[in-house]
Design an enzyme around this catalytic site. Sequence first.
Site, PDB file in Angstrom:
ATOM      1  N   LYS A 149      10.350 -62.686   1.437  1.00  0.00           N
ATOM      2  CA  LYS A 149       9.946 -61.537   0.747  1.00  0.00           C
ATOM      3  C   LYS A 149       8.427 -61.509   0.165  1.00  0.00           C
ATOM      4  O   LYS A 149       7.706 -60.557   0.106  1.00  0.00           O
ATOM      5  CB  LYS A 149      10.674 -61.309  -0.473  1.00  0.00           C
ATOM      6  CG  LYS A 149      12.248 -60.842  -0.234  1.00  0.00           C
ATOM      7  CD  LYS A 149      13.235 -60.694  -1.365  1.00  0.00           C
ATOM      8  CE  LYS A 149      14.556 -60.334  -0.915  1.00  0.00           C
ATOM      9  NZ  LYS A 149      15.300 -60.366  -2.174  1.00  0.00           N
ATOM     10  N   ASN A 190      11.079 -56.214  -0.460  1.00  0.00           N
ATOM     11  CA  ASN A 190      12.407 -56.306   0.180  1.00  0.00           C
ATOM     12  C   ASN A 190      12.499 -55.032   1.213  1.00  0.00           C
ATOM     13  O   ASN A 190      13.607 -55.011   1.802  1.00  0.00           O
ATOM     14  CB  ASN A 190      13.781 -56.564  -0.720  1.00  0.00           C
ATOM     15  CG  ASN A 190      14.042 -55.189  -1.212  1.00  0.00           C
ATOM     16  OD1 ASN A 190      13.273 -54.335  -1.628  1.00  0.00           O
ATOM     17  ND2 ASN A 190      15.377 -54.944  -1.552  1.00  0.00           N
ATOM     18  N   GLY A 242      12.637 -68.324  -9.726  1.00  0.00           N
ATOM     19  CA  GLY A 242      12.048 -67.917  -8.446  1.00  0.00           C
ATOM     20  C   GLY A 242      11.900 -66.514  -8.191  1.00  0.00           C
ATOM     21  O   GLY A 242      11.764 -65.772  -9.293  1.00  0.00           O
ATOM     22  N   THR A 272      12.910 -76.503 -14.225  1.00  0.00           N
ATOM     23  CA  THR A 272      11.617 -76.989 -14.346  1.00  0.00           C
ATOM     24  C   THR A 272      10.936 -75.950 -15.234  1.00  0.00           C
ATOM     25  O   THR A 272      10.520 -74.875 -14.798  1.00  0.00           O
ATOM     26  CB  THR A 272      11.036 -76.910 -12.809  1.00  0.00           C
ATOM     27  OG1 THR A 272      12.005 -77.425 -11.904  1.00  0.00           O
ATOM     28  CG2 THR A 272       9.440 -77.473 -12.718  1.00  0.00           C
TER      29      THR A 272
HETATM   30  P1  ATR Z   1      14.424 -67.193  -5.211  1.00  0.00           P
HETATM   31  O1  ATR Z   1      13.360 -66.788  -4.629  1.00  0.00           O
HETATM   32  O2  ATR Z   1      15.738 -66.860  -4.303  1.00  0.00           O
HETATM   33  O3  ATR Z   1      15.067 -67.194  -6.635  1.00  0.00           O
HETATM   34  P2  ATR Z   1      13.583 -69.913  -5.453  1.00  0.00           P
HETATM   35  O4  ATR Z   1      12.466 -69.518  -5.447  1.00  0.00           O
HETATM   36  O5  ATR Z   1      13.967 -71.060  -4.403  1.00  0.00           O
HETATM   37  O6  ATR Z   1      14.815 -68.813  -5.001  1.00  0.00           O
HETATM   38  O7  ATR Z   1      14.318 -70.259  -6.987  1.00  0.00           O
HETATM   39  C1  ATR Z   1      15.582 -70.995  -6.911  1.00  0.00           C
HETATM   40  C2  ATR Z   1      15.895 -70.861  -8.507  1.00  0.00           C
HETATM   41  O8  ATR Z   1      17.128 -71.586  -8.740  1.00  0.00           O
HETATM   42  C3  ATR Z   1      14.835 -71.841  -9.133  1.00  0.00           C
HETATM   43  O9  ATR Z   1      14.698 -71.372 -10.317  1.00  0.00           O
HETATM   44  C4  ATR Z   1      15.534 -73.294  -9.246  1.00  0.00           C
HETATM   45  O10 ATR Z   1      15.006 -74.082 -10.247  1.00  0.00           O
HETATM   46  P3  ATR Z   1      13.760 -75.157 -10.069  1.00  0.00           P
HETATM   47  O11 ATR Z   1      12.452 -74.290 -10.431  1.00  0.00           O
HETATM   48  O12 ATR Z   1      13.920 -76.040 -11.384  1.00  0.00           O
HETATM   49  O13 ATR Z   1      13.696 -75.636  -8.657  1.00  0.00           O
HETATM   50  C5  ATR Z   1      16.744 -72.923  -9.630  1.00  0.00           C
HETATM   51  N1  ATR Z   1      17.794 -74.099  -9.207  1.00  0.00           N
HETATM   52  C6  ATR Z   1      18.120 -74.526  -7.805  1.00  0.00           C
HETATM   53  N2  ATR Z   1      18.891 -75.446  -7.867  1.00  0.00           N
HETATM   54  C7  ATR Z   1      19.129 -75.865  -9.175  1.00  0.00           C
HETATM   55  C8  ATR Z   1      19.936 -76.671  -9.869  1.00  0.00           C
HETATM   56  N3  ATR Z   1      20.566 -77.560  -9.251  1.00  0.00           N
HETATM   57  N4  ATR Z   1      20.097 -76.592 -11.278  1.00  0.00           N
HETATM   58  C9  ATR Z   1      19.294 -75.593 -11.848  1.00  0.00           C
HETATM   59  N5  ATR Z   1      18.452 -74.862 -11.187  1.00  0.00           N
HETATM   60  C10 ATR Z   1      18.435 -74.713  -9.865  1.00  0.00           C
END
Ligand code: ATR
Length: 496
Positions: A295, A316, A356, A379
């Site tokens: 995207k 998208n 994200g 994070t």
């Molecule tokens: P997208 O663009 O589809 O939203 P992304 O940019 O990979 O995907 O974002 C994934 C989100 O899920 C992020 O907020 C991530 O948190 P981090 O920024 O800390 O990585 C969150 N996420 C993924 N796995 C996680 C987990 N096990 N627990 C909590 N948050 C998680």
Amino acid sequence: MPDICLCLTAETMAQNNALFRQYRSHVDMVELRVDLLDASEQENLRADPKAGVSDFHGVDSILTVRREVDGGHWKGSETDRIALLKRMLSAGFTHIDIEADLPGLPDRLGIVQSARAAGITVIASRHCMDSVPADLDTELQRLSAIGDCAKIAARPTGIADFRRLLHAARAHAEPHVVLGMGSYGVASRIMGHAFGNLFTFSSAADVQQAASGHIAPDVLQTLFAHGKTGSVTRYFAVAGDPVAHSKSPEYHNRRFRADGLNALYVPFRVDDFDEFMELARELPLSGISVTVPHKESAARAAATVNEGVTATRACNTLIREPDGAYRGVNTDIEGFLSCIRDRLSTFRGATVLGAGGAARAAVYALASGGVPVLVCNRTLSRAQTLVAELGAILRDQGQSAPLSAAALPGDGTELGVYGDLIVQTSSVGMHPDLEGDPIPAYRFGGTETVYDIIYTPPMTPILKRAEQAGCATVNGSGMFDAQADAQYRLFRTVLP
Ligand code: ATR
């Protein structure tokens, strides 16, 4: 339009005949894969070759005895294979597939000549099980010099290989079938129209597939406009990785068919988005749905974008303008809002879990709807960055909904007004992470509305907990449908 060829892949002729009867109304031809028959059935055919085609009335039939090196199952010697093929030339098949991979041996031991003498169409084939050969143009010419139809089945390892297959197919004026095997090749089986293919191979659902990527005949005919009645004038696509389980091809093709439009929507597994855009311009694609992880690349590739794309940096939907440039739109924002629009004014605040791309769309949608948003992320720094960036963009657009950032809520966290709506945008709980809950310790009070944008599975662990606590819940299916509907309406604007 490419004919639909059903590969008969059963172990017995009785099962093959049953498959043929099941799909008869959807197929134009069949391919009998003798190599997949069990040994006693192969013996029967040797004794009585006509038994091989006796039931295939009214359709063309291809005789194939595929070697293991070409993805087949023939266990016997090459001498026995050639002898069987020759013996079966009298059976009544309209076509024979002959592997023409041995340079210097164009007529495999006289089969081509004998087949021609019997009035059988010769398909000269080459299979490349793990790559796309470099010399596609000369290879197609060589195959056409041997047979009446040149067939190349090769395995693209990325979208660049797919393009090479398309270029070679389009440049080859003689009758041909050029197919990509595997996940990067699926689109070639669906848009054989664009390749100028005479036919495309399909396998019955729920049986051994003749090759990876095969689609069932009824789906090819009704959804993908193949066969005698099919007709395609415009192409649309979804680009993603993974893309195999996308609901979009079914959704958009159904709508095109329902509206009587000669448009075809094709799924592409895309590794390199810039390369894919070259392909989009060549085909051309009139409209493109873009999904994970492309995207942001799509937002950069678009010549012009709307406000939503600028704010979320994610696009998208790409629409081809009359001058050939692509315009980027983000229908995820509209899709997200559609499920809660009627309740939006009741939320004093909202919490968005995740930081994200999906979170960005949700935060932007809520904030531009006037709802204050607390962004919580594993994070924290990512949440803070998102809030700072989107805050600036919203201020530029003259909007001033307050945004703040925090860590994920835990046991005892009081969200206050931000608890009116909790939106889950992280990948936690999405297939195959069926047990995942991003805030396992947070206790719902029962007054929250909990919205998980995930639609596979429809009920995630966090939604289950929220429902048990008495909360109102919303899953991602409505959002999918609404963004797809918005996309479809955009696609309609570029159709005559
Ligand atoms: P997208 O663009 O589809 O939203 P992304 O940019 O990979 O995907 O974002 C994934 C989100 O899920 C992020 O907020 C991530 O948190 P981090 O920024 O800390 O990585 C969150 N996420 C993924 N796995 C996680 C987990 N096990 N627990 C909590 N948050 C998680």
